[in-house]
Design a protein around this motif. Sequence first.
Motif, mmCIF file in Angstrom:
data_model
loop_
_atom_site.group_PDB
_atom_site.id
_atom_site.type_symbol
_atom_site.label_atom_id
_atom_site.label_comp_id
_atom_site.label_asym_id
_atom_site.label_seq_id
_atom_site.Cartn_x
_atom_site.Cartn_y
_atom_site.Cartn_z
ATOM 1 N N ARG A 96 -50.243 -62.313 -16.712
ATOM 2 C CA ARG A 96 -49.872 -60.924 -16.387
ATOM 3 C C ARG A 96 -48.386 -60.792 -16.090
ATOM 4 N N GLN A 97 -47.864 -61.791 -15.394
ATOM 5 C CA GLN A 97 -46.437 -61.772 -15.048
ATOM 6 C C GLN A 97 -45.583 -61.861 -16.321
ATOM 7 N N ALA A 98 -45.987 -62.755 -17.232
ATOM 8 C CA ALA A 98 -45.263 -62.921 -18.505
ATOM 9 C C ALA A 98 -45.341 -61.635 -19.317
ATOM 10 N N ARG A 99 -46.536 -60.990 -19.290
ATOM 11 C CA ARG A 99 -46.702 -59.742 -20.029
ATOM 12 C C ARG A 99 -45.801 -58.654 -19.460
ATOM 13 N N ALA A 100 -45.740 -58.590 -18.125
ATOM 14 C CA ALA A 100 -44.894 -57.578 -17.467
ATOM 15 C C ALA A 100 -43.425 -57.808 -17.813
ATOM 16 N N GLU A 101 -43.013 -59.083 -17.807
ATOM 17 C CA GLU A 101 -41.622 -59.407 -18.155
ATOM 18 C C GLU A 101 -41.340 -59.053 -19.606
ATOM 19 N N GLY A 102 -42.304 -59.350 -20.471
ATOM 20 C CA GLY A 102 -42.162 -59.035 -21.898
ATOM 21 C C GLY A 102 -42.062 -57.543 -22.144
ATOM 22 N N GLU A 103 -42.917 -56.787 -21.464
ATOM 23 C CA GLU A 103 -42.901 -55.331 -21.628
ATOM 24 C C GLU A 103 -41.568 -54.753 -21.128
ATOM 25 N N GLN A 104 -41.073 -55.338 -20.046
ATOM 26 C CA GLN A 104 -39.791 -54.883 -19.492
ATOM 27 C C GLN A 104 -38.656 -55.202 -20.467
ATOM 28 N N ALA A 105 -38.697 -56.411 -21.037
ATOM 29 C CA ALA A 105 -37.675 -56.811 -22.012
ATOM 30 C C ALA A 105 -37.737 -55.912 -23.243
ATOM 31 N N LYS A 106 -38.954 -55.577 -23.660
ATOM 32 C CA LYS A 106 -39.133 -54.701 -24.825
ATOM 33 C C LYS A 106 -38.541 -53.316 -24.539
ATOM 34 N N ALA A 107 -38.847 -52.795 -23.360
ATOM 35 C CA ALA A 107 -38.333 -51.471 -22.984
ATOM 36 C C ALA A 107 -36.804 -51.474 -22.953
ATOM 37 N N GLN A 108 -36.245 -52.552 -22.403
ATOM 38 C CA GLN A 108 -34.779 -52.666 -22.334
ATOM 39 C C GLN A 108 -34.173 -52.769 -23.730
ATOM 40 N N LEU A 109 -34.861 -53.524 -24.568
ATOM 41 C CA LEU A 109 -34.393 -53.707 -25.950
ATOM 42 C C LEU A 109 -34.391 -52.380 -26.698
ATOM 43 N N MET A 110 -35.470 -51.632 -26.569
ATOM 44 C CA MET A 110 -35.564 -50.333 -27.250
ATOM 45 C C MET A 110 -34.484 -49.385 -26.733
ATOM 46 N N LEU A 111 -34.267 -49.417 -25.415
ATOM 47 C CA LEU A 111 -33.244 -48.560 -24.813
ATOM 48 C C LEU A 111 -31.861 -48.937 -25.326
ATOM 49 N N ALA A 112 -31.593 -50.243 -25.381
ATOM 50 C CA ALA A 112 -30.290 -50.725 -25.849
ATOM 51 C C ALA A 112 -30.054 -50.326 -27.303
ATOM 52 N N LEU A 113 -31.096 -50.479 -28.131
ATOM 53 C CA LEU A 113 -30.954 -50.105 -29.548
ATOM 54 C C LEU A 113 -30.770 -48.599 -29.695
ATOM 55 N N GLN A 114 -31.482 -47.860 -28.836
ATOM 56 C CA GLN A 114 -31.382 -46.398 -28.873
ATOM 57 C C GLN A 114 -29.956 -45.945 -28.527
ATOM 58 N N ILE A 115 -29.417 -46.521 -27.454
ATOM 59 C CA ILE A 115 -28.064 -46.142 -27.025
ATOM 60 C C ILE A 115 -27.038 -46.534 -28.089
ATOM 61 N N THR A 116 -27.144 -47.780 -28.562
ATOM 62 C CA THR A 116 -26.200 -48.253 -29.584
ATOM 63 C C THR A 116 -26.303 -47.385 -30.834
ATOM 64 N N GLY A 117 -27.540 -47.114 -31.238
ATOM 65 C CA GLY A 117 -27.761 -46.282 -32.421
ATOM 66 C C GLY A 117 -27.197 -44.883 -32.264
ATOM 67 N N ASN A 118 -27.437 -44.300 -31.097
ATOM 68 C CA ASN A 118 -26.923 -42.941 -30.845
ATOM 69 C C ASN A 118 -25.404 -42.904 -30.889
ATOM 70 N N LYS A 119 -24.797 -43.920 -30.290
ATOM 71 C CA LYS A 119 -23.333 -43.943 -30.267
ATOM 72 C C LYS A 119 -22.770 -44.146 -31.678
#
Lengths: 181, 120
Positions: free
Chosen positions: B72-95
């Motif tokens: 569960r801990q690994a899944r939570a970390e993975g989901e958090q990393a995924k969310a951060q990754l999507m956010l980073a790509l979104q920001i970079t893409g928008n810019k």
Amino acid sequence: MRKAIVLLAAWIIPAVAQDIKFPASFEKLAAKAEETVDVTLDSSLLQLGSKFLSNQDPEQAKAKKLVSGLKGVYVRSYQFAKEGEYTEEDVAAIRSQLSGPGWSRIVGVRSQKKGENADVFIKKEGDQIVGLTVIAAEPKELTVANIVGPINPEDLAALGGQFGLPKVEVQKKQTPKKETK
Amino acid sequence: MDRFEDELRQALRREEPPAGFTERVLARAGSQPRRSGVWESFARWFRIPRVRFAAVVASLLLVVVIQEYRVRQARAEGEQAKAQLMLALQITGNKLKVVHQKVLDLSSERAEAGPPRKIL
């Protein structure tokens, strides 16, 4: 001795993987900002995150492909309540790091009227792009995004429209056509 | 007074123990049950089959719970990393999109202005 070398390498490798180093002044900017985005994803976190990207979702599948070879994604974005919260020196501290070998600025936009500046830098190794940095400085917003690792322009093009990425026109090498008479 | 002293002296006189007293005391002391240690009493519990079975089940349960927690801990970390990754790509893409749009705007402005005029 061997252990010391391994430890030293483990300390140095992530530092090298990150192409640019965010200056300490950015922490002060975070304190002043209304909204802050701080994303630091090294290779291991990227791989972990990409495992959770779905292959069923076309957006996520493309992102997964794009991320597969990356070594790091680092983003700092600050949105301020009023203008003048960051200085040109803050931006210059980043820009100066991108003047090194391998880096070249492919786009630079300066708007005196609106006070908006934007730069796109790429790092090349041979023919391959191995790094991308975007600096977008607006009166009330400052964003620096650094992507480390091989970025295939075709993958970027495939992501065009996804996440707001623009379509990138990929210039393919043209092979001379044989004329048929 | 003398009588009292005599009685006292008689009562407190040194008396030798009867024959075999020491042997009897030592023999009785040896027959007393020995005090068992904590570990020994703990181990005694495990001689009971039901307790042994319950201990094995509890250990397995503990392993499963720890494993589940880690997953569960690994899944939570993975989901958090995924969310951060999507956010980073979104920001970079928008810019990138903003920069792209600015370049297009500038190009169209220049096109509207026409070719550069010759001064001389």
